[in-house]
Design a protein around this motif. Structure first.
Motif, short mmCIF file in Angstrom:
data_model
loop_
_atom_site.label_atom_id
_atom_site.label_comp_id
_atom_site.label_asym_id
_atom_site.label_seq_id
_atom_site.Cartn_x
_atom_site.Cartn_y
_atom_site.Cartn_z
N GLN A 50 -20.08 5.76 0.12
CA GLN A 50 -20.66 7.09 -0.05
C GLN A 50 -19.73 8.16 0.50
OE1 GLN A 50 -24.32 6.36 2.07
NE2 GLN A 50 -25.47 5.94 0.19
N PHE A 51 -19.14 7.89 1.65
CA PHE A 51 -18.23 8.87 2.25
C PHE A 51 -16.98 9.03 1.39
CE2 PHE A 51 -14.84 10.04 5.32
CZ PHE A 51 -15.33 11.29 5.66
N SER A 52 -16.47 7.93 0.86
CA SER A 52 -15.30 7.99 -0.01
C SER A 52 -15.58 8.84 -1.24
CB SER A 52 -14.89 6.57 -0.43
OG SER A 52 -13.82 6.60 -1.34
N ASP A 53 -16.77 8.69 -1.81
CA ASP A 53 -17.15 9.49 -2.98
C ASP A 53 -17.18 10.98 -2.64
OD1 ASP A 53 -17.36 7.24 -4.54
OD2 ASP A 53 -19.54 7.05 -4.32
N ARG A 54 -17.65 11.31 -1.44
CA ARG A 54 -17.71 12.73 -1.04
C ARG A 54 -16.31 13.31 -0.89
NH1 ARG A 54 -19.79 15.17 3.55
NH2 ARG A 54 -19.90 13.25 4.79
N VAL A 55 -15.39 12.56 -0.27
CA VAL A 55 -14.03 13.05 -0.09
C VAL A 55 -13.33 13.18 -1.44
CG1 VAL A 55 -11.79 12.57 0.95
CG2 VAL A 55 -13.87 12.10 2.23
N GLU A 56 -13.55 12.19 -2.31
CA GLU A 56 -12.96 12.26 -3.65
C GLU A 56 -13.46 13.48 -4.41
OE1 GLU A 56 -12.86 9.64 -7.80
OE2 GLU A 56 -13.41 8.66 -5.91
N GLY B 268 -0.58 -0.22 7.05
CA GLY B 268 -1.90 0.36 7.21
C GLY B 268 -3.08 -0.53 6.90
N THR B 269 -3.41 -1.45 7.79
CA THR B 269 -4.70 -2.14 7.70
C THR B 269 -5.75 -1.25 8.34
OG1 THR B 269 -4.41 -3.23 9.83
CG2 THR B 269 -3.51 -4.36 7.89
N VAL B 270 -7.02 -1.58 8.08
CA VAL B 270 -8.10 -0.80 8.69
C VAL B 270 -7.98 -0.85 10.22
CG1 VAL B 270 -10.60 -0.67 9.03
CG2 VAL B 270 -9.67 -1.10 6.75
N HIS B 271 -7.67 -2.02 10.75
CA HIS B 271 -7.55 -2.18 12.20
C HIS B 271 -6.42 -1.33 12.76
CE1 HIS B 271 -7.72 -4.13 16.13
NE2 HIS B 271 -6.40 -4.29 16.06
N SER B 272 -5.25 -1.34 12.11
CA SER B 272 -4.11 -0.57 12.63
C SER B 272 -4.36 0.93 12.52
CB SER B 272 -2.83 -0.95 11.89
OG SER B 272 -2.89 -0.58 10.52
N CYS B 273 -5.04 1.35 11.44
CA CYS B 273 -5.36 2.78 11.28
C CYS B 273 -6.34 3.24 12.36
CB CYS B 273 -5.94 3.04 9.90
SG CYS B 273 -4.75 2.86 8.56
N ILE B 274 -7.32 2.41 12.68
CA ILE B 274 -8.27 2.75 13.74
C ILE B 274 -7.54 2.87 15.07
CG2 ILE B 274 -10.19 1.83 15.11
CD1 ILE B 274 -11.36 0.71 12.53
N ASP B 275 -6.56 2.01 15.29
CA ASP B 275 -5.78 2.07 16.52
C ASP B 275 -5.00 3.38 16.62
OD1 ASP B 275 -4.64 0.78 18.95
OD2 ASP B 275 -2.77 0.89 17.80
N VAL B 276 -4.39 3.81 15.50
CA VAL B 276 -3.66 5.09 15.49
C VAL B 276 -4.60 6.24 15.80
CG1 VAL B 276 -2.39 6.70 14.01
CG2 VAL B 276 -1.86 4.26 13.93
N ILE B 277 -5.78 6.23 15.18
CA ILE B 277 -6.76 7.30 15.40
C ILE B 277 -7.24 7.30 16.85
CG2 ILE B 277 -9.10 8.06 14.82
CD1 ILE B 277 -7.02 8.79 12.72
N ASN B 278 -7.52 6.13 17.39
CA ASN B 278 -8.02 6.05 18.77
C ASN B 278 -6.99 6.52 19.79
OD1 ASN B 278 -10.56 5.12 18.05
ND2 ASN B 278 -10.00 2.96 18.23
N ARG B 279 -5.72 6.51 19.41
CA ARG B 279 -4.68 7.02 20.30
C ARG B 279 -4.46 8.52 20.14
NH1 ARG B 279 0.10 4.78 18.99
NH2 ARG B 279 -0.58 3.30 17.40
N TRP C 94 -8.39 6.06 -7.60
CA TRP C 94 -8.54 5.37 -6.32
C TRP C 94 -9.00 3.93 -6.50
CZ3 TRP C 94 -11.01 9.28 -2.33
CH2 TRP C 94 -10.10 10.33 -2.13
N CYS C 95 -9.61 3.63 -7.63
CA CYS C 95 -10.05 2.26 -7.92
C CYS C 95 -10.88 1.66 -6.77
CB CYS C 95 -8.85 1.37 -8.25
SG CYS C 95 -7.96 1.88 -9.73
N ARG C 96 -11.78 2.45 -6.25
CA ARG C 96 -12.72 2.01 -5.19
C ARG C 96 -12.01 1.57 -3.92
NH1 ARG C 96 -16.60 4.72 -6.17
NH2 ARG C 96 -17.67 3.51 -4.56
N ARG C 97 -10.86 2.14 -3.63
CA ARG C 97 -10.18 1.84 -2.36
C ARG C 97 -10.82 2.69 -1.28
NH1 ARG C 97 -3.75 1.76 -3.40
NH2 ARG C 97 -3.81 0.90 -1.30
N THR C 98 -11.54 2.05 -0.38
CA THR C 98 -12.33 2.78 0.62
C THR C 98 -11.89 2.49 2.04
OG1 THR C 98 -13.98 1.01 0.64
CG2 THR C 98 -14.33 2.82 -0.92
N GLY C 99 -10.68 1.95 2.21
CA GLY C 99 -10.22 1.63 3.56
C GLY C 99 -10.23 2.84 4.48
N PHE C 100 -9.79 4.00 3.97
CA PHE C 100 -9.76 5.20 4.81
C PHE C 100 -11.16 5.59 5.23
CE2 PHE C 100 -10.95 7.28 0.89
CZ PHE C 100 -11.68 8.38 1.30
#
Length: 310
Positions: free
Chosen positions: A272-278, A157-168, A193-199
C-alpha cells in the motif's frame, strides 16, 4: 585528357608530393571547421573549471578532514559543474531534505541516472550531506569500479542493509524501477516497478520520510532505440544483462524536483505504501513533464524565454 589527369601531370612536373598538395588544398576548409570546435572546447573547459574553482575552499576543508571525503567532494564538484554547464541543471526543493537524520529518496530512473548523480553532487556540495545509494549488481562487476562504489557508498541493497544505513542516520537513494525502467521505458515516462516493494519495507520498518524525486527531460538526455526492444526485454528478463544500446548525452535542460515527504501510515502494508509513493511520482511526471517527451523541445528549454514559461 581530363581535368584531373591534367592536374596530376602538373603536380608531377612541379615535383610536389601528393599528400602535401591535398593538405594544401583542404587546409582552409579544415581550419574553418576545426578552429570553432577547438574554441568551443576551450570555452566549455573554462566554464567547467570556474564552476569547480568556486568551491575550492570547501574542497580544501574536506581534504584536511579526510582524504576520501575530499576525493568525494572533488568528484562531486566536477559532476556539479558538468550539470550546470552541459544541462543548465536546476534542483528545486533541496531544502526539503533534512540537514541531519535519515531519509529515503525514491527517484524515477532515466535511461542513465545522470540526474541522480547531479542530485548527489549538489547535496554534497551545498548541504554537506552524502546520499548513499543502491545500485544494480552488474555495476560491481565492471572492472575498475569497485573503489568508486566503495567511496560513494553504493551497495546492492538488501532490505537488511538498507535498514542498517537508515538506522545510522543517512540519506539513501533508491530507484525501484532499476535497470528495467531505465532500458525499457520510453518518451511517455512509464513507471516500471513490477511490484518491487523493498524500499517500502524499509520505510515501514524504520518509519522514515520518503522523498519522491523526478527530473524533467531525463529521458531526453539519453535514449534507447525502439527497434528490437521487445526481444531485448525478453533477453533481459532471462539474463538480467543490460544489453540494450544507449545513445544521446544531448545537452537538454534538466530540472530535478524533490517532492514533499511521504510517511508510512499506521497499519499500512509495504504494498500500500509503495502504491502511494508511485502515485506521487506519477503525479510529478504529469505536472512537470511534457508528454511524450521531445528532444527538440528539451533542447529549446535551455533558452531563457522557454525557461520562463516551463
Amino acid at each position: 585528357m581530363s581535368v584531373l589527369e591534367y592536374a596530376w601531370v602538373v603536380i608531377k612536373e612541379l615535383d610536389i608530393p601528393y599528400w602535401q598538395w591535398v593538405v594544401w588544398v583542404f587546409y582552409p576548409i579544415l581550419i574553418s571547421f576545426l578552429l570553432p570546435l577547438v574554441l568551443l572546447i576551450f570555452f566549455y573547459g573554462s566554464a567547467l573549471f570556474l564552476q569547480i574553482y568556486q568551491y575550492r575552499y570547501r574542497l580544501h576543508e574536506a581534504y584536511a578532514h579526510d582524504v576520501w571525503d575530499g576525493a568525494r567532494k572533488s568528484v562531486a564538484a566536477v559532476w556539479f559543474a558538468q550539470a550546470r554547464v552541459w544541462h543548465g541543471y536546476e534542483l528545486i526543493g533541496l531544502e526539503k531534505l533534512p540537514n541531519q537524520g535519515p531519509g529515503l529518496i525514491i527517484y524515477y530512473h532515466g535511461t542513465l541516472p545522470v540526474d541522480f548523480y547531479y542530485l548527489t553532487a549538489s547535496c554534497l556540495i551545498k548541504k554537506n550531506r552524502h546520499i548513499r545509494a543502491v545500485g544494480d549488481k552488474f555495476l560491481f562487476s565492471i572492472p575498475g569500479w569497485k573503489l568508486m562504489m566503495d567511496v560513494f557508498r553504493v551497495t546492492p541493497g538488501t532490505v537488511h542493509s538498507c535498514i542498517d544505513v537508515i538506522n545510522r542516520g543517512h540519506l539513501l537513494g533508491i530507484a525501484p524501477g532499476g535497470v528495467r525502467e531505465a532500458l525499457f521505458g520510453d518518451e511517455n515516462y512509464p513507471i516500471i516497478w513490477c511490484r518491487r516493494t523493498g524500499f517500502a519495507k524499509v520505510a515501514v520498518q524504520t518509519n522514515v520520510p520518503v522523498y519522491p524525486v523526478f527530473t524533467q527531460n531525463v529521458r531526453e538526455a539519453f535514449r534507447t532505440p525502439a527497434i528490437g526492444k521487445k526481444l531485448l526485454r525478453k533477453l533481459y528478463e532471462k539474463t538480467r544483462l543490460p544489453i540494450v544500446p544507449i545513445y544521446g548525452f544531448f545537452p537538454v535542460k534538466l530540472r530535478t524536483f524533490i517532492g514533499d515527504p511521504v510517511f508510512p501510515r499506521k497499519d499500512e502494508t509495504p504494498d500500500q505504501f509503495s502504491d502511494r509513493v508511485e502515485a506521487e511520482i506519477q503525479q510529478m511526471i504529469f505536472k512537470h513533464q511534457r508528454l511524450p517527451g521531445s528532444i527538440l523541445h528539451a533542447l529549446l528549454d535551455r533558452f531563457p524565454w522557454k525557461q520562463k514559461t516551463s
